[in-house]
Motif scaffolding. Sequence first.
Motif, PDB file in Angstrom:
ATOM      1  N   ASP B 149     -53.885 -16.853 -38.332  1.00  0.00           N
ATOM      2  CA  ASP B 149     -54.879 -16.754 -37.250  1.00  0.00           C
ATOM      3  C   ASP B 149     -55.585 -15.412 -37.251  1.00  0.00           C
ATOM      4  N   LEU B 150     -55.963 -14.946 -38.428  1.00  0.00           N
ATOM      5  CA  LEU B 150     -56.608 -13.640 -38.504  1.00  0.00           C
ATOM      6  C   LEU B 150     -57.891 -13.624 -37.675  1.00  0.00           C
ATOM      7  N   PHE B 151     -58.062 -12.597 -36.878  1.00  0.00           N
ATOM      8  CA  PHE B 151     -59.222 -12.394 -36.014  1.00  0.00           C
ATOM      9  C   PHE B 151     -59.324 -13.419 -34.899  1.00  0.00           C
ATOM     10  N   PHE B 152     -58.188 -14.020 -34.518  1.00  0.00           N
ATOM     11  CA  PHE B 152     -58.247 -15.052 -33.468  1.00  0.00           C
ATOM     12  C   PHE B 152     -58.775 -14.477 -32.152  1.00  0.00           C
ATOM     13  N   ASN B 153     -58.481 -13.167 -31.919  1.00  0.00           N
ATOM     14  CA  ASN B 153     -58.929 -12.561 -30.662  1.00  0.00           C
ATOM     15  C   ASN B 153     -60.169 -11.686 -30.848  1.00  0.00           C
ATOM     16  N   VAL B 154     -60.777 -11.760 -32.043  1.00  0.00           N
ATOM     17  CA  VAL B 154     -62.012 -11.012 -32.293  1.00  0.00           C
ATOM     18  C   VAL B 154     -63.021 -12.004 -32.869  1.00  0.00           C
ATOM     19  N   PRO B 155     -63.464 -12.964 -32.062  1.00  0.00           N
ATOM     20  CA  PRO B 155     -64.305 -14.037 -32.612  1.00  0.00           C
ATOM     21  C   PRO B 155     -65.557 -13.500 -33.314  1.00  0.00           C
ATOM     22  N   VAL B 156     -66.061 -12.355 -32.844  1.00  0.00           N
ATOM     23  CA  VAL B 156     -67.268 -11.806 -33.469  1.00  0.00           C
ATOM     24  C   VAL B 156     -66.999 -11.469 -34.929  1.00  0.00           C
ATOM     25  N   ARG B 157     -65.838 -10.851 -35.157  1.00  0.00           N
ATOM     26  CA  ARG B 157     -65.543 -10.479 -36.530  1.00  0.00           C
ATOM     27  C   ARG B 157     -65.261 -11.716 -37.380  1.00  0.00           C
ATOM     28  N   ALA B 158     -64.589 -12.671 -36.806  1.00  0.00           N
ATOM     29  CA  ALA B 158     -64.305 -13.899 -37.542  1.00  0.00           C
ATOM     30  C   ALA B 158     -65.617 -14.533 -37.987  1.00  0.00           C
ATOM     31  N   LYS B 159     -66.599 -14.468 -37.110  1.00  0.00           N
ATOM     32  CA  LYS B 159     -67.897 -15.058 -37.406  1.00  0.00           C
ATOM     33  C   LYS B 159     -68.582 -14.309 -38.547  1.00  0.00           C
ATOM     34  N   HIS B 160     -68.340 -12.998 -38.594  1.00  0.00           N
ATOM     35  CA  HIS B 160     -69.026 -12.177 -39.594  1.00  0.00           C
ATOM     36  C   HIS B 160     -68.455 -12.323 -40.988  1.00  0.00           C
ATOM     37  N   LEU B 161     -67.325 -13.020 -41.088  1.00  0.00           N
ATOM     38  CA  LEU B 161     -66.731 -13.188 -42.408  1.00  0.00           C
ATOM     39  C   LEU B 161     -67.676 -13.987 -43.277  1.00  0.00           C
ATOM     40  N   SER B 162     -67.816 -13.559 -44.529  1.00  0.00           N
ATOM     41  CA  SER B 162     -68.645 -14.326 -45.442  1.00  0.00           C
ATOM     42  C   SER B 162     -67.896 -15.597 -45.777  1.00  0.00           C
ATOM     43  N   GLY B 163     -68.533 -16.410 -46.573  1.00  0.00           N
ATOM     44  CA  GLY B 163     -67.946 -17.715 -46.906  1.00  0.00           C
ATOM     45  C   GLY B 163     -66.611 -17.556 -47.588  1.00  0.00           C
ATOM     46  N   ASP B 164     -65.914 -18.634 -47.610  1.00  0.00           N
ATOM     47  CA  ASP B 164     -64.631 -18.774 -48.251  1.00  0.00           C
ATOM     48  C   ASP B 164     -64.641 -18.169 -49.658  1.00  0.00           C
ATOM     49  N   LYS B 165     -65.650 -18.589 -50.445  1.00  0.00           N
ATOM     50  CA  LYS B 165     -65.698 -18.210 -51.854  1.00  0.00           C
ATOM     51  C   LYS B 165     -65.836 -16.698 -52.020  1.00  0.00           C
ATOM     52  N   ALA B 166     -66.712 -16.119 -51.228  1.00  0.00           N
ATOM     53  CA  ALA B 166     -66.942 -14.682 -51.360  1.00  0.00           C
ATOM     54  C   ALA B 166     -65.682 -13.909 -50.979  1.00  0.00           C
ATOM     55  N   GLU B 167     -64.977 -14.381 -49.947  1.00  0.00           N
ATOM     56  CA  GLU B 167     -63.752 -13.693 -49.532  1.00  0.00           C
ATOM     57  C   GLU B 167     -62.696 -13.779 -50.621  1.00  0.00           C
ATOM     58  N   VAL B 168     -62.584 -14.958 -51.244  1.00  0.00           N
ATOM     59  CA  VAL B 168     -61.584 -15.102 -52.310  1.00  0.00           C
ATOM     60  C   VAL B 168     -61.934 -14.163 -53.460  1.00  0.00           C
ATOM     61  N   ALA B 169     -63.233 -14.069 -53.768  1.00  0.00           N
ATOM     62  CA  ALA B 169     -63.655 -13.168 -54.843  1.00  0.00           C
ATOM     63  C   ALA B 169     -63.280 -11.729 -54.488  1.00  0.00           C
ATOM     64  N   ARG B 170     -63.456 -11.378 -53.227  1.00  0.00           N
ATOM     65  CA  ARG B 170     -63.153 -10.025 -52.785  1.00  0.00           C
ATOM     66  C   ARG B 170     -61.647  -9.744 -52.877  1.00  0.00           C
ATOM     67  N   ILE B 171     -60.872 -10.731 -52.458  1.00  0.00           N
ATOM     68  CA  ILE B 171     -59.412 -10.584 -52.533  1.00  0.00           C
ATOM     69  C   ILE B 171     -58.995 -10.438 -53.993  1.00  0.00           C
ATOM     70  N   THR B 172     -59.579 -11.267 -54.859  1.00  0.00           N
ATOM     71  CA  THR B 172     -59.241 -11.200 -56.280  1.00  0.00           C
ATOM     72  C   THR B 172     -59.534  -9.814 -56.826  1.00  0.00           C
ATOM     73  N   ALA B 173     -60.669  -9.255 -56.409  1.00  0.00           N
ATOM     74  CA  ALA B 173     -61.035  -7.917 -56.897  1.00  0.00           C
ATOM     75  C   ALA B 173     -59.998  -6.880 -56.458  1.00  0.00           C
ATOM     76  N   VAL B 174     -59.570  -6.989 -55.216  1.00  0.00           N
ATOM     77  CA  VAL B 174     -58.592  -6.039 -54.685  1.00  0.00           C
ATOM     78  C   VAL B 174     -57.279  -6.136 -55.455  1.00  0.00           C
ATOM     79  N   VAL B 175     -56.804  -7.368 -55.649  1.00  0.00           N
ATOM     80  CA  VAL B 175     -55.507  -7.533 -56.316  1.00  0.00           C
ATOM     81  C   VAL B 175     -55.620  -7.132 -57.792  1.00  0.00           C
TER      82      VAL B 175
END
Lengths: 369, 570
Positions: B149-175
Amino acid sequence: MKLIASQEVLSEALQTVSRAVAPRTTLPVLAGIFLKAEEDHLQLLASDLEMAIRSRVAADVERAGAVVVPARYFAELVKRAPAGDIEIAVNPDNWTVELQWAGADYVIHGEAPENYPSLPFGEDDGSCTLEQAMLKEMIRQTVFAAATDEARPVLTGCLMRLRNGHVEMVATDGFRLAYRRVPLVDDDQGLTDSGVVIPARALQEVARLLGDQGTVSISARANQATFTVADTKLMTRLLEGQFPAFEKVIPGHYRSMMRLDRQRFHQGCERAALLGRDRGMGVRLTVQGGTLTITGVSSEVGRVHEELQVELEGEAIEITFNPRFLLDGLRAVAGERVIFETTGPFGPARMRGEDDPDFYYIVLPLRAV
Amino acid sequence: MRRIKVLNEDVVRHIAAGEVVEHPASVVKELVENALDAEASRIVVEVAHRGSWTIRVSDNGWGMSEEDAPWALERHATSKIASLEDLRRVRTLGFRGEALPSIAAVSTLELVTRTPRAPHGTRVLVRGGRRQAVEPVGCAPGTTVTVTDLFFNVPVRAKHLSGDKAEVARITAVVTALALANPQVAFRLSHEGRRLLETPGNGELLDAVISLYGRDTAEQLLPVEECDEPFRVRGLIGRMALARSDRSHQYFFVNNRPVRSRTLRTGLEQAYATSLPRGKYPWAVLFVECTPELVDVNVHPAKQRVRFTAEARVRELVRRAVERALTGARTGWEIPKSAVETPGVAEKPVPYLPAPSVSAKGEGAHIADLEPLWDIAGESDVLSRLRPLGQLARRYIVCEGPDGLYLVDQHAAHERIHFEQLQGDPAVQELLMPVVVEPGPEQLALWESHRVALERAGFRAEQFGPTALALRSVPSALGNAEPRDAFLQLLSRLREAGPARTGAGEWELVQRALAACVAAVKSSQPLSMEEMRRLISSLAATPRPWTCPHGRPTVLKLPQQRIDRYFHRS
């Protein structure tokens, strides 16, 4: 070092070796030509470390020795000197080079010969021999298909190898492939069955050395190849890496085959290509019965429609090509009539001369809209 | 003994800024860094996105005792530093004691941990920063943090998250970066059960690279090692063939911490300067080691930027190290030393010309004199009346035209022309032989997410082993540019374009990136007068000639009267 040589002969040799002088280099000495006088001749050598050309001219040597002269000034000066004898004398204390002929005395600052890289020309290696004219034609028919992009270095050269008493040369950039073979005149282990990949640029220089008469010997060893034409040797570094197993992509079976006049086909494609020049527009070939229709549409410029007589065997053809790839092949094919075979609208097509079993050109079509 | 203590106020004030948990990737980064600090030898990262993000990071490190575990979720509680003096000698990755509490404040966080000696583990559950449970639990030694439930209490930030794919790409880059930094640790990253990357953790950097990038890439690498006490640099750099059109394959680590550093980047790129064309960037994984006192890691809250006490010296060390590796690689013919070490040439200091300093105001005043031609009604025939005079810096075409001097941006013009040409379905050139591409884990994920659109654009590819793709066709508009380069360039442009879109938006994104790609291939080339004329007339034929598809101007005008005024003729 002191000697007398003929202006005509010296100038020609200087022009030849100058082709290998590095135009821009991090090693300043490579902007020079290495001269070495011994016994009855003067040796000239230039290199950019990728390629080296060495030549020799007869000279009346009074004192043996060596020097490196700045290529541009020395070659241009000798070229502009009047025909006749030139005396060249080097002062080994400061490496100044004095050129003298009737009424003229020029001094050029040279460099110590020890600074010049030592280049192993592989003098005693085995070699194989080809007709000069044959090798020249072989290079012309293949080298254009090599990649110009440096990203896959091995494709910027031509594969050269031995097969069944022939020397084969193959080049491809991944879009098309050109193949040519010529019979060997003599073989003393200059090339191997697995072959070597020679940079296209070096082959273009080799072609310049070749005439219509006589033979050329080739010797490929470890990481370099040497071409010897009379008194001139061109050595080039080989390209590393595995040349693609090209036989695998050459179709064994074709669904259609047409025969037609090479020149008419070439001119038709050239005209059709003209309209799509800026747009990367494809040229469409439609063959039905005895008629080839060449079409092309450019929404801005206009429309192309041209018909040619052909002999068709097999299925009707409808296929589109990048006109440049088509034209490159048609320029390389020899003979009056060309055979054009296809494997389907999206598969590889083959082009060859009707009476020439030693050359073929494979080209991939466009999947057009 | 309790290992975790609350930092005193003094220390807290010296810490640059509060921790910011921006997106799932920053959560992954913090959790993995904690695992590394706990000296884990195996770290498993699992992420899933079903409505909200679930992130689980498990390690086999020290774990925490029953006593420490609840404290780990308190702000500025850390086991890594205790005093200001310690802060100057930081060697661990995390140290501010902010990560876990910050994450716990905006999610449901479950911490399950056990030290190897403890008979059982401890489970701590926190939701929105409030402790829900602390209880004993049976588990393996090590720590597993599950964030739901990441950002469950910060709906604004949850909304600002880019799409699924972009986030996965970002996570992959970090790891990927952390896995490269820690070849002694076996990493595994999976997304919804699908394995994205895995490293062997045998301590060999090269093996880590092979598992992430493939064997072909590894064959193009050169080892780097150089020392200028107390600084040491080591790592791997790519030969020219591996150069990419962006910097996403440059990894820098300072004392094993992934960093962005202009200093290191400049050193690296200076070494390649003469051998790579403009717009090409070297592939590199470089580690700089020094005593912690010589580097300030506290410049940036995410600890990504670092500052050295001797910036110039470090840059020079990197440049020298890379240059040596590169020159050693040239299996050249024998060159006498005397030729290379011409005295006075090698030692001559590089002349330093300070860049002309232009104040923002001064620059603005000059730019104001040049007018971009936006969509000016009734001036649509301006382009057809331009007469090229020549080329400036291989980038701009200088023209004489109605009432002034015009500059046409070659690249922007090409981009617009190709963008219009690519409307509809572009023609596709089949390849004679498939081209094998190893794009790296992040871009592989990007390819997969845009696969259909890329295929429509002409790049038909298939997965070819775990790390590679086999490319079978390319857009014909690329001419005979190298397919691999063009494909990688397109992927990196898509990456820059940010959040992945779907449907028509995605297609337009791919088209724009492709147009830019084609233009890049054709721009910065010297043009003949005929080519310049043709380029301008092609631009004139497009419906929106005044901007490139990204909205940058294509044509600037310097009015005649301004020129007259400069020469005091008015």
